[in-house]
Design an enzyme around this catalytic site. Structure first.
Site, PDB file in Angstrom:
ATOM      1  N   CYS B  46       0.936  -1.329  -0.115  1.00  0.00           N
ATOM      2  CA  CYS B  46       0.135   0.004   0.180  1.00  0.00           C
ATOM      3  C   CYS B  46       0.893   1.344   0.058  1.00  0.00           C
ATOM      4  O   CYS B  46       0.293   2.395  -0.162  1.00  0.00           O
ATOM      5  CB  CYS B  46      -0.800  -0.108   1.252  1.00  0.00           C
ATOM      6  SG  CYS B  46      -2.159  -1.084   1.179  1.00  0.00           S
ATOM      7  N   ASP B  48       2.554   2.428   2.628  1.00  0.00           N
ATOM      8  CA  ASP B  48       2.752   2.755   4.175  1.00  0.00           C
ATOM      9  C   ASP B  48       2.635   1.674   5.152  1.00  0.00           C
ATOM     10  O   ASP B  48       1.583   1.151   5.004  1.00  0.00           O
ATOM     11  CB  ASP B  48       1.736   3.964   4.310  1.00  0.00           C
ATOM     12  CG  ASP B  48       1.658   5.216   3.678  1.00  0.00           C
ATOM     13  OD1 ASP B  48       2.603   6.105   3.647  1.00  0.00           O
ATOM     14  OD2 ASP B  48       1.002   5.329   2.614  1.00  0.00           O
ATOM     15  N   CYS B  71       6.071   7.608   2.908  1.00  0.00           N
ATOM     16  CA  CYS B  71       6.340   9.004   2.364  1.00  0.00           C
ATOM     17  C   CYS B  71       6.997   9.975   3.602  1.00  0.00           C
ATOM     18  O   CYS B  71       6.852   9.618   4.925  1.00  0.00           O
ATOM     19  CB  CYS B  71       5.308   9.626   1.407  1.00  0.00           C
ATOM     20  SG  CYS B  71       3.668   9.838   2.378  1.00  0.00           S
ATOM     21  N   CYS B 115      -4.019   8.604   3.793  1.00  0.00           N
ATOM     22  CA  CYS B 115      -3.037   7.404   3.711  1.00  0.00           C
ATOM     23  C   CYS B 115      -1.817   7.547   4.277  1.00  0.00           C
ATOM     24  O   CYS B 115      -1.062   6.286   4.601  1.00  0.00           O
ATOM     25  CB  CYS B 115      -2.766   7.401   1.887  1.00  0.00           C
ATOM     26  SG  CYS B 115      -1.889   8.863   1.295  1.00  0.00           S
TER      27      CYS B 115
END
Lengths: 390, 206
Positions: B46, B48, B71, B115
């Site tokens: 995904c 993460d 990220c 997210c």
């Protein structure tokens, strides 16, 4: 090494060549409308026609086969739109084949044609991201109206077998388009050798200005006007000529033709220096695409760093003055990473951790060595933070 | 590079930048940190994934370490969460909201919020783990549940559990099992959002 600014995103856009800047500055007062009959208008027209000749020479086309557009996105849109209405005349030719790794400017426009009665189908690529010719050949039939396969991919740098794909398409009477945006200036592009009916290119990808591009349409291939309201480009693309940008594009085309061999050689050398440096100094890296020079754009290197996420790598590199791009979803604003890398079978997590280095003519060995110095500690730092360490 | 006066701001706020560059309470490999509870959410697929370890003393989060694959905003938000959570009593820690973390970071772009801010969920999972390991009752689970489908009384937590346990993969599964969204249908868009969100958090195939 002292901090440097190292731009390694030349597949996104390039800085204009000095010669391009110079010729555009020299002609900044050439404000005449190239369609006007008076002297200043004719001067502008002379500039536009010189540029058309340079583009034609670059791709071995005739001048009358060159149409100026706002860039490759418009050129790609135009090709698909030409076929929008052709289905009414030849309803039996209702299939369009494009590769699964085309630029969105092709994919999205092609999909739009589904609404017009076409069946748009995607030809798969193999594990390096190259068109699977066997599967492609099996897809072809007499019902195919148009095939569109890019000459080289922007993310993987993989060069597609366009000549062969075009030859096969012609056996079934289909027209053939190639998006050559990434290939121009990096590899030889010859429309006669490739035997394509349409070709798109964009000025800013090869040291020319932004907002200007070309659609090549082979003499005799269907063409239609989509921007109406003027007689420019023989009535096929209305709108006052962007003289300065067109002249800049002409200069960029001239340079691309003259410098091609030297540029390619230099870019490949730098690319290999970077790849070897990364592989030597960073454990567990995966090079996406290929390391075969015949299959790869000379300046493109796409690498995945398992357990490290692309946006983080990009932003840490940015702090060091190194500009790259990533196939990570985080950078795209969606949850899906690069469809180009996934199409070649790369696992999702490796796509999230992919970085594209795209070298250009201004890059030096010092630039590459600077990256090789800065990148390993960044990957190490990110991996130390990561839930997975391998 | 010549910029002619056009100077961009950084992608995120200065606070995010600081936490991204200098993450706090990172779980270092060589550190002797023996957590009382560990929670993990998200997946590499995904984009993460977060792991949070906590030490609990006198009903409070005495210490916390974390790891994040993700990220810049995922790293920064987990780092910020760690600063916020240490010293909190379990109930407050359990009720830490992603909005609170985001506010402390000075905001995040809209598309990053859902997210990348998963630290609160990883923390909750760590507290659940701590309580379960110590055979203690979990008085918090019910307190954070929000009713999503008013007609059928289905909570977000119910949906979360069903997705976590692979019982629900799509809206239809959820409707079949719980009846959520089958009466007035008003909550259907929210249900669909939640399914996507939870599948992301628990690393289920999209």
């Amino acid at each position: 090494m002292d901090k440097r600014f190292v731009y390694l995103d030349n597949n996104a856009t390039t800085e204009m060549a000095d010669e391009v800047k110079e010729i555009m500055r020299e002609n900044e007062d050439l404000f005449g409308n190239a369609s006007s009959m008076h002297t200043l208008g004719r001067d502008a027209e002379t500039g536009v026609e010189w540029a058309r000749g340079e583009v034609a020479r670059l791709i071995n086309a005739e001048k009358r086969e060159i149409y100026f557009t706002s860039g490759a996105t418009e050129s790609n849109n135009t090709v698909f739109n030409i076929f929008r209405d052709i289905i009414d005349e030849s309803p039996e030719r209702n299939r369009i084949i494009i590769s699964s790794v085309e630029h969105p400017a092709s994919i999205e426009t092609a999909k739009f044609l589904n609404k017009k009665g076409y069946h748009v189908e995607f030809a798969p690529v193999d594990h390096i991201g190259r068109l699977d010719l066997d599967k492609y050949e099996k897809m072809l039939s007499d019902n195919v109206a148009l095939v569109s396969i890019m000459l080289a991919n922007n993310e993987s740098g993989i060069i597609q077998p366009v000549r062969e794909a075009s030859r096969l398409a012609k056996l079934y009477g289909a027209y053939f388009h190639t998006d050559a945006t990434q290939a121009i200036g990096k590899i030889k592009v010859d429309v006669k050798e490739l035997d394509v009916d349409y070709l798109s290119l964009s000025g800013h990808k090869f040291y020319g200005p932004k907002g200007i591009g070309v659609l090549f349409v082979k003499k005799g291939a269907p063409m239609e006007a989509f921007i109406h309201g003027g007689h420019q480009e023989r009535g096929f693309r209305a709108g006052t000529y962007n003289t300065q940008a067109i002249i800049g594009l002409g200069k960029a085309s001239e340079l691309a033709r003259l410098n091609l061999d030297n540029e390619s050689e230099k870019l490949w050398r730098l690319r290999e220096r970077l790849r070897e440096g990364i592989e030597k100094n960073i454990p567990h890296v995966v090079v996406n695409g290929s390391n075969d020079r015949n299959l790869t754009l000379p300046g493109t290197l796409n690498v995945s760093f398992p357990s490290a996420e692309g946006e983080s790598i990009l932003l840490y590199l940015d702090m060091e003055g190194i500009e790259v791009s990533t196939g990570s979803a985080c950078a795209s604003g969606s949850l899906e990473p690069s469809y180009v890398l996934l199409a070649s079978g790369l696992p999702v997590e490796l796509a999230h951790g992919s970085i594209r280095f795209s070298l250009g003519k201004n890059n030096t060995e010092e630039d590459v060595d600077y990256v090789i110095e800065k990148l390993p500690p960044i990957i190490e730092k990110i991996r130390k933070m990561s839930t997975r360490k391998d | 590079m010549a910029s002619n006066g056009f100077m961009a701001q950084w992608v995120y706020t200065d606070i995010v930048k600081d936490h991204f560059m200098n993450p706090r309470n990172l779980w270092k490999e060589d550190e002797d940190f023996n957590p009382d509870g560990v929670g993990e959410v998200g997946s590499l697929a995904c984009g993460d994934q977060m792991r949070v370890g906590i030490k609990v003393k006198d009903g409070k989060i005495a210490d916390l370490r974390w790891l994040t694959y993700g990220c810049a905003s995922a790293i920064a938000s987990t780092s910020m969460m760690s600063e916020m959570a240490i010293g909190m009593d379990l109930k407050d820690a359990y009720n830490l909201k992603p909005e609170d973390i985001m506010a402390k970071l000075g905001g995040l772009p809209e598309h990053k919020f859902h997210c990348s801010v998963l630290g609160d969920k990883a923390l909750r999972a760590a507290i659940d783990d701590y309580l379960e390991k110590n055979h203690m009752e979990n008085p918090y689970k019910a307190t954070v549940a929000k009713i999503i489908c008013e007609c059928m009384g289905v909570t977000d937590q119910k949906i979360e559990t069903l997705i976590k346990e692979d019982k629900v993969k799509n809206l239809k599964d959820l409707q079949d099992i719980t009846g959520a969204g089958t009466v007035c249908g008003k909550c259907v868009p929210r249900l669909e959002e939640l399914i996507v969100e939870m599948k992301h958090i628990y690393g289920k195939e999209a």
